[in-house]
Design a protein around this motif. Structure first.
Motif, PDB file in Angstrom:
ATOM      1  N   PRO A  62     -17.695  24.746  25.038  1.00 56.47           N
ATOM      2  CA  PRO A  62     -17.954  25.063  26.086  1.00 56.47           C
ATOM      3  C   PRO A  62     -18.219  23.642  26.975  1.00 56.47           C
ATOM      4  O   PRO A  62     -19.428  23.216  27.189  1.00 56.47           O
ATOM      5  CB  PRO A  62     -19.249  26.141  26.582  1.00 56.47           C
ATOM      6  N   ILE A  63     -17.246  22.841  27.164  1.00 57.49           N
ATOM      7  CA  ILE A  63     -17.297  21.498  27.652  1.00 57.49           C
ATOM      8  C   ILE A  63     -17.824  21.760  29.334  1.00 57.49           C
ATOM      9  O   ILE A  63     -16.879  22.488  30.023  1.00 57.49           O
ATOM     10  CB  ILE A  63     -16.045  20.680  27.729  1.00 57.49           C
ATOM     11  N   LYS A  64     -18.662  21.234  29.488  1.00 61.02           N
ATOM     12  CA  LYS A  64     -19.455  21.227  31.008  1.00 61.02           C
ATOM     13  C   LYS A  64     -19.055  20.299  31.960  1.00 61.02           C
ATOM     14  O   LYS A  64     -19.120  18.999  31.445  1.00 61.02           O
ATOM     15  CB  LYS A  64     -20.971  21.350  30.930  1.00 61.02           C
ATOM     16  N   SER A  65     -18.365  20.681  33.092  1.00 57.87           N
ATOM     17  CA  SER A  65     -17.917  19.596  34.192  1.00 57.87           C
ATOM     18  C   SER A  65     -17.879  19.852  35.205  1.00 57.87           C
ATOM     19  O   SER A  65     -17.963  21.294  35.686  1.00 57.87           O
ATOM     20  CB  SER A  65     -16.318  19.392  33.416  1.00 57.87           C
ATOM     21  N   ARG A  66     -17.948  18.932  36.393  1.00 54.12           N
ATOM     22  CA  ARG A  66     -17.957  19.297  37.854  1.00 54.12           C
ATOM     23  C   ARG A  66     -16.710  19.430  38.313  1.00 54.12           C
ATOM     24  O   ARG A  66     -16.036  19.799  39.539  1.00 54.12           O
ATOM     25  CB  ARG A  66     -18.681  18.457  38.538  1.00 54.12           C
ATOM     26  N   ASN A  67     -15.577  18.723  37.486  1.00 48.53           N
ATOM     27  CA  ASN A  67     -14.136  18.675  38.126  1.00 48.53           C
ATOM     28  C   ASN A  67     -13.272  18.953  36.788  1.00 48.53           C
ATOM     29  O   ASN A  67     -13.101  18.067  35.804  1.00 48.53           O
ATOM     30  CB  ASN A  67     -13.810  17.449  38.899  1.00 48.53           C
ATOM     31  N   VAL A  68     -12.276  19.950  36.880  1.00 45.97           N
ATOM     32  CA  VAL A  68     -11.340  20.460  35.948  1.00 45.97           C
ATOM     33  C   VAL A  68     -10.058  20.562  36.457  1.00 45.97           C
ATOM     34  O   VAL A  68     -10.038  21.093  37.445  1.00 45.97           O
ATOM     35  CB  VAL A  68     -11.903  21.658  35.033  1.00 45.97           C
ATOM     36  N   ILE A  69      -9.215  20.047  35.790  1.00 46.81           N
ATOM     37  CA  ILE A  69      -7.840  20.366  36.094  1.00 46.81           C
ATOM     38  C   ILE A  69      -7.101  20.982  35.105  1.00 46.81           C
ATOM     39  O   ILE A  69      -7.070  20.117  33.931  1.00 46.81           O
ATOM     40  CB  ILE A  69      -7.002  19.367  36.790  1.00 46.81           C
ATOM     41  N   SER A  70      -6.474  21.991  35.208  1.00 54.25           N
ATOM     42  CA  SER A  70      -5.428  22.374  33.968  1.00 54.25           C
ATOM     43  C   SER A  70      -3.994  22.886  34.589  1.00 54.25           C
ATOM     44  O   SER A  70      -3.988  23.281  35.615  1.00 54.25           O
ATOM     45  CB  SER A  70      -6.199  23.556  33.268  1.00 54.25           C
ATOM     46  N   HIS A  71      -3.361  22.905  33.474  1.00 58.95           N
ATOM     47  CA  HIS A  71      -2.118  23.048  33.979  1.00 58.95           C
ATOM     48  C   HIS A  71      -1.239  23.780  32.862  1.00 58.95           C
ATOM     49  O   HIS A  71      -1.260  23.505  31.675  1.00 58.95           O
ATOM     50  CB  HIS A  71      -1.277  21.964  34.451  1.00 58.95           C
ATOM     51  N   ILE A  72      -0.359  24.885  33.013  1.00 62.72           N
ATOM     52  CA  ILE A  72       0.486  25.488  32.132  1.00 62.72           C
ATOM     53  C   ILE A  72       2.083  25.114  32.800  1.00 62.72           C
ATOM     54  O   ILE A  72       2.296  25.752  33.941  1.00 62.72           O
ATOM     55  CB  ILE A  72       0.265  26.781  31.837  1.00 62.72           C
TER      56      ILE A  72
END
Lengths: 248, 248
Positions: A62-72
């Motif tokens: 569980p990496i905690k972050s305020r800004n995450v961008i993911s792409h498939i």
């Protein structure tokens, strides 16, 4: 995802990763980037997200972050290899910038005369390099979020006229999202409720994992849950999210 | 590590990661970067390498690469956080460049007037940005490995005079290593032998995992194995490795 408190994405990613080869045909690699303060964790893999050992780590850790961008990725331009996996990262003004694109820009290869050049062969990374070049020309140092939003609203239509250009961009301070066709968002805040994933038989009661003050915005090309109200972007709309909510 | 055939680092990393808090005191974060063709997998974590779930993935998932740079941090300048973890990455001329530094540059903050600025607060990232700036000024496009070696041999002493400056740099085509104090390398090739880790009770018979043509160079600040002959760098020496062997 954009939040006011560092939050993990294990729930959303569990559903999202299924689209990388299982519930959808986006099986040509994937990636995810998490800001932690100014630092960045960036994971890419050319394997389908539903099979990738790295994706397995993201589902469990569980990496905690305020800004995450993911792409498939569903490859439209460029081979299936690591350098063509989104999101892409560049540094400007001592900040990392992360970009992911959904869509297809036809015959679009603007001249890159600045300091950003694609490593891979996608239209997406080329477009990102052009955006970074134009940002660097428009401002001398990191501008405010509001100024960046104005600049991006000038730049996005110049790219969007060449094809489908749903994109997300973050520098760790805010997250910008632009819709050509499909883009949806949800803002979750107190009172948090039960959410049911669309792509897998999993549900989560957010009220068990949140505080009164938490706010989380999730932006996606297709809604991740079946029992929540997602808001659709208008075509051509560029929205900025900050501290877990729409800020402009 | 620099190889002529994509090779995994699970053996070397198993020993190396122990130094991140168990057999040595380099417990202030760690990182590793693997080139795959022009693409890059970049993992950083602020947790000690001996405890990190990401390091656990690297020990188990045999990512194959021809150029790998890894670093375990003992903070001398800059807080323990993600943006200060090595290796650092930048793009220049449509290629990723990866850099890790062992040492300490005192009172060294040369003016950065180019396109590379540190995100974190380490002397190391500042030095890397300066190197990238000077490379960009010295060449119009990706130079040959031999030309880059000449340029780096001009640049390295300008940094090394400010303190300890053992570093490694790679663009995926070659790996450059510079020694101020401690740096060692080994070239493994046929006939491959049994190697025993110095930091953990593990051994590997490379002859079971290699072909006649494989060549692997491993460069380290302290030898990883107890039963092999490691070659020491001379102080001030900058060596380039290509296709698994010293090339200049």
């Amino acid at each position: 995802m954009n939040c006011n408190t560092p939050t993990d994405v294990t729930f959303s990613f569990t559903g999202f990763a299924q689209r990388g080869g299982r519930t959808d045909h986006h099986a040509d690699g994937w990636g995810i980037a998490f800001f932690e303060d100014r630092g960045l964790r960036h994971f890419v893999d050319h394997l389908p997200a539903c099979e990738s050992p790295v994706a397995e780590l993201i589902r469990r850790y569980p990496i905690k972050s305020r800004n995450v961008i993911s792409h498939i990725r569903k490859a439209t331009q460029g081979a299936v290899n690591l350098q063509n996996c989104h999101p892409f990262v560049r540094e400007l003004w001592g900040r990392y910038w992360v970009f992911a694109h959904n869509g297809d820009l036809k015959d679009f290869r603007p001249r890159l005369h600045g300091n950003f050049h694609p490593v891979g062969s996608t239209d997406s990374e080329h477009a990102f390099c052009w955006v970074m070049q134009e940002l660097a020309k428009s401002h001398a140092d990191v501008p405010s979020v509001a100024e960046l939003t104005l600049t991006l609203r000038e730049l996005a239509p110049q790219l969007a006229k060449h094809g489908t250009f749903n994109f997300m961009l973050s520098n760790g301070q805010a997250l910008w999202a632009h819709a050509s066709t499909n883009l949806w968002y949800i803002e979750r805040q107190h009172p948090f409720a039960l959410a049911k994933l669309a792509d897998e038989d999993v549900q989560m009661d957010f009220s068990q994992h949140t505080t009164l003050d938490d706010r989380v915005a999730v932006i996606v090309t297709a809604p991740l849950t079946t029992n929540e109200q997602w808001t659709s972007f208008a075509a051509g709309e560029l929205v900025v999210f900050q501290d877990g909510r729409r800020a402009g």
